[in-house]
Design a protein around this motif. Structure first.
Motif, PDB file in Angstrom:
ATOM      1  N   LEU A  83       0.824  -1.205   0.000  1.00 51.80           N
ATOM      2  CA  LEU A  83       0.000   0.000   0.000  1.00 51.80           C
ATOM      3  C   LEU A  83       0.864   1.263   0.000  1.00 51.80           C
ATOM      4  O   LEU A  83       0.590   2.227  -0.733  1.00 51.80           O
ATOM      5  CB  LEU A  83      -0.928   0.003   1.216  1.00 51.80           C
ATOM      6  CG  LEU A  83      -2.095  -0.990   1.195  1.00 51.80           C
ATOM      7  CD1 LEU A  83      -2.764  -1.046   2.565  1.00 51.80           C
ATOM      8  CD2 LEU A  83      -3.118  -0.619   0.126  1.00 51.80           C
ATOM      9  N   ARG A  84       1.907   1.265   0.822  1.00 51.41           N
ATOM     10  CA  ARG A  84       2.751   2.449   0.913  1.00 51.41           C
ATOM     11  C   ARG A  84       3.546   2.672  -0.372  1.00 51.41           C
ATOM     12  O   ARG A  84       3.774   3.818  -0.776  1.00 51.41           O
ATOM     13  CB  ARG A  84       3.673   2.325   2.123  1.00 51.41           C
ATOM     14  CG  ARG A  84       2.924   2.481   3.446  1.00 51.41           C
ATOM     15  CD  ARG A  84       3.731   2.017   4.631  1.00 51.41           C
ATOM     16  NE  ARG A  84       2.981   2.181   5.881  1.00 51.41           N
ATOM     17  CZ  ARG A  84       3.211   1.481   6.985  1.00 51.41           C
ATOM     18  NH1 ARG A  84       4.151   0.539   6.992  1.00 51.41           N
ATOM     19  NH2 ARG A  84       2.481   1.679   8.076  1.00 51.41           N
ATOM     20  N   ARG A  85       3.976   1.567  -1.020  1.00 55.01           N
ATOM     21  CA  ARG A  85       4.700   1.718  -2.281  1.00 55.01           C
ATOM     22  C   ARG A  85       3.830   2.348  -3.359  1.00 55.01           C
ATOM     23  O   ARG A  85       4.289   3.185  -4.137  1.00 55.01           O
ATOM     24  CB  ARG A  85       5.195   0.350  -2.777  1.00 55.01           C
ATOM     25  CG  ARG A  85       6.547  -0.066  -2.255  1.00 55.01           C
ATOM     26  CD  ARG A  85       7.152  -1.169  -3.097  1.00 55.01           C
ATOM     27  NE  ARG A  85       6.252  -2.278  -3.358  1.00 55.01           N
ATOM     28  CZ  ARG A  85       6.108  -3.335  -2.562  1.00 55.01           C
ATOM     29  NH1 ARG A  85       6.800  -3.395  -1.441  1.00 55.01           N
ATOM     30  NH2 ARG A  85       5.284  -4.305  -2.872  1.00 55.01           N
ATOM     31  N   ARG A  86       2.572   1.930  -3.394  1.00 59.30           N
ATOM     32  CA  ARG A  86       1.700   2.338  -4.500  1.00 59.30           C
ATOM     33  C   ARG A  86       0.942   3.631  -4.235  1.00 59.30           C
ATOM     34  O   ARG A  86       0.487   4.277  -5.166  1.00 59.30           O
ATOM     35  CB  ARG A  86       0.728   1.209  -4.832  1.00 59.30           C
ATOM     36  CG  ARG A  86       1.453   0.056  -5.535  1.00 59.30           C
ATOM     37  CD  ARG A  86       0.674  -1.235  -5.487  1.00 59.30           C
ATOM     38  NE  ARG A  86       1.385  -2.295  -6.195  1.00 59.30           N
ATOM     39  CZ  ARG A  86       2.408  -2.985  -5.687  1.00 59.30           C
ATOM     40  NH1 ARG A  86       2.835  -2.709  -4.457  1.00 59.30           N
ATOM     41  NH2 ARG A  86       3.004  -3.931  -6.385  1.00 59.30           N
ATOM     42  N   PHE A  87       0.769   3.991  -2.973  1.00 54.65           N
ATOM     43  CA  PHE A  87      -0.041   5.174  -2.672  1.00 54.65           C
ATOM     44  C   PHE A  87       0.708   6.261  -1.899  1.00 54.65           C
ATOM     45  O   PHE A  87       0.277   7.410  -1.897  1.00 54.65           O
ATOM     46  CB  PHE A  87      -1.295   4.773  -1.891  1.00 54.65           C
ATOM     47  CG  PHE A  87      -2.225   3.884  -2.662  1.00 54.65           C
ATOM     48  CD1 PHE A  87      -3.073   4.419  -3.627  1.00 54.65           C
ATOM     49  CD2 PHE A  87      -2.262   2.514  -2.441  1.00 54.65           C
ATOM     50  CE1 PHE A  87      -3.934   3.610  -4.345  1.00 54.65           C
ATOM     51  CE2 PHE A  87      -3.122   1.698  -3.153  1.00 54.65           C
ATOM     52  CZ  PHE A  87      -3.962   2.247  -4.113  1.00 54.65           C
ATOM     53  N   GLY A  88       1.780   5.912  -1.211  1.00 53.05           N
ATOM     54  CA  GLY A  88       2.534   6.913  -0.474  1.00 53.05           C
ATOM     55  C   GLY A  88       1.671   7.650   0.524  1.00 53.05           C
ATOM     56  O   GLY A  88       0.892   7.054   1.284  1.00 53.05           O
TER      57      GLY A  88
END
Length: 497
Positions: free
Chosen positions: A397-402
């Protein structure tokens, strides 16, 4: 066995070919037999009804002549496919019954039924909360425990204690003390068919129509349904990142409060010790009961557990609810209540009226796993696997949405809540549809807000998803997040056009 119609008095005795024909014809049209359903052989049916085989054969020949059945030499008669399809069409076209004579309980369920659907198949990733991975189930340990339970020669085959197997309750007493610091007598434990039956018993014993009960908002809808079905009225109290905002209880009068203090469902807050004492003080002052649903306390990731409400001063007002649905399987329908000592006999009586008792073999198997340490070992193993899955989800999630997202509830449990900061709530349906078109099952947190059900505004006013991960493997989680990012981008692009 074929259930034939009651024989009229004037024709009592043996049934004739005409009566057999009419009964079978009506049963076929009422879809007692499915497509290609087999009827009894003429020999078997004649013996069952006490008539000659010739009489049955005449009835079958008439059914075949009218196209109801297909008859082949040496084979049992088979219902004709076209007839069953015609019967289904006739049933579908029947007008709905309008004047149902229901109790007030039935009327409330009719107007506000809980929603439920089968898990969708064929999805790339289904982030539905509550599902577990079949690979996590301790098949060998459970099979061994079941065999052990079956090999224990019963002293009798009879109805047992409605509160549950003494052996299992004793094992649960030890488990609760060492794992959750819950101290109780064996007689305070009531084994139930999953947490939902526990909630239903609490609702029936502790609420009347018109009473008020406190619900976390957002909160667990199936608890609200159980309490509302009695005719009681929900009082939604907001939650923040620490759980129930207990200071709002100061002016609230209610008979009962339902809370998930160890891991608030769905936002994931852990109720601080100060708020716990505040909640218990309110319950004593209001002479109200608190239902403490400890539904997934086994899953903590690097945080220390806060003592359960039941272990704090004033637990005479607390009903503690636990389950193995999140550790073993929801299909087992095994849960337990720890009730105040003065209510034990009432809960036992309610359980007896409902279903006598929970199935004994499964109780004995669970007792075996608890006594041998196999259950504790299993919990440690699935906790590690769940931590790996959760970390994979957080990373993806963090990789794709920051910083486009906010994640709540990651300290414990089998789900997180993801808020999309730049996607207004009005685009929720579009996102769910776009995700589904890509093979994703995603579920909105807004449906769990009582305030939204009542048509009232609530914050935050952005799209939020409850994302369960316990049923998914790491590769599914990563692929699912990639597809989710594509769906979000599509909806965002459509919003700008």
């Amino acid at each position: 066995m074929v259930q034939m119609k009651t024989v009229p008095a004037r024709r009592a005795g043996r049934m004739g070919a005409r009566q057999i024909y009419e009964t079978l014809r009506d049963q076929i049209m009422d879809q007692v037999y499915g497509v290609d359903g087999l009827l009894p052989s003429s020999r078997a049916l004649s013996g069952e009804l006490g008539v000659s085989r010739t009489t049955v054969t005449v009835a079958y020949e008439q059914l075949a002549a009218e196209g109801f059945i297909e008859v082949r030499h040496g084979a049992r008669p088979r219902v004709a496919r076209a007839v069953v399809e015609k019967a289904r069409a006739r049933t579908a076209s029947r007008p709905s019954v309008r004047n149902m004579r229901l109790s007030k309980f039935g009327e409330r369920l009719r107007h506000d039924p809980p929603s439920w659907t089968l898990p969708s198949r064929g999805l790339v990733a289904n982030f539905r909360y509550g599902d577990l991975s079949p690979s996590d189930f301790p098949t060998l340990a459970w099979k061994k425990a079941m065999v052990s339970a079956l090999n224990r020669r019963p002293e009798r085959l009879a109805y047992d204690d409605p509160c549950g197997s003494l052996r299992l309750r004793t094992a649960l007493q030890g488990y609760l003390w060492r794992s959750r610091s819950v101290r109780c007598d064996v007689d305070q434990i009531v084994v139930v068919n999953g947490s939902q039956q526990g909630l239903d018993i609490c609702a029936r014993l502790l609420l009347n129509a018109g009473d008020r009960f406190v619900m976390e908002d957002p909160g667990y809808l199936m608890a609200r349904h159980a309490f509302s079905a009695t005719g009681a009225v929900a009082i939604p109290i907001p939650v923040d990142r620490d759980g129930l905002e207990t200071e709002r209880l100061a002016t609230v009068e209610a008979r009962l409060a339902y809370v998930t203090p160890s891991h608030q469902y769905p936002l994931g807050g852990v109720l601080p010790i100060g708020r716990r004492h505040q909640l218990l003080a309110w319950s004593r002052r209001s002479d109200a009961y608190v239902i403490e649903d400890d539904y997934d306390s086994e899953y903590r990731y690097g945080t220390k557990p806060v003592p359960p409400l039941h272990s704090l001063e004033g637990n005479g007002n607390v009903v503690y609810l636990g389950t193995v649905s999140k550790t073993l399987s929801p299909t087992l329908r095994l849960g337990y209540l720890v009730v105040p000592a003065d209510l034990r006999s009432l809960f036992g009586a309610a359980k007896q009226i409902m279903d006598r008792h929970t199935p004994q073999i499964e109780q004995e198997a669970l007792a075996t796993m608890l006594e041998s340490g196999a259950y504790d070992s299993h919990v440690r193993r699935v906790r590690r696997r769940s931590a790996e899955r959760q970390q994979a989800l957080l990373n993806a999630l963090r990789r794709r949405f920051g910083d486009r997202i906010q994640i709540d509830g990651a300290d414990a449990g089998l789900h997180v809540v993801v808020w999309f900061r730049d996607l207004a709530l009005e685009f929720e349906a579009a996102l769910i549809e776009a995700a589904r078109s890509k093979g994703l099952g995603v579920y909105p947190v807004s449906a769990l807000f009582e305030r939204r059900r009542q048509g009232r505004r609530f914050r935050p006013e952005v799209v939020g998803l409850v994302m369960g991960f316990a049923a998914l493997e790491v590769r599914q989680i990563e692929r699912g997040c990639t597809l989710l990012a594509q769906a979000v981008d599509e909806v965002a692009a459509g919003r700008r056009r």
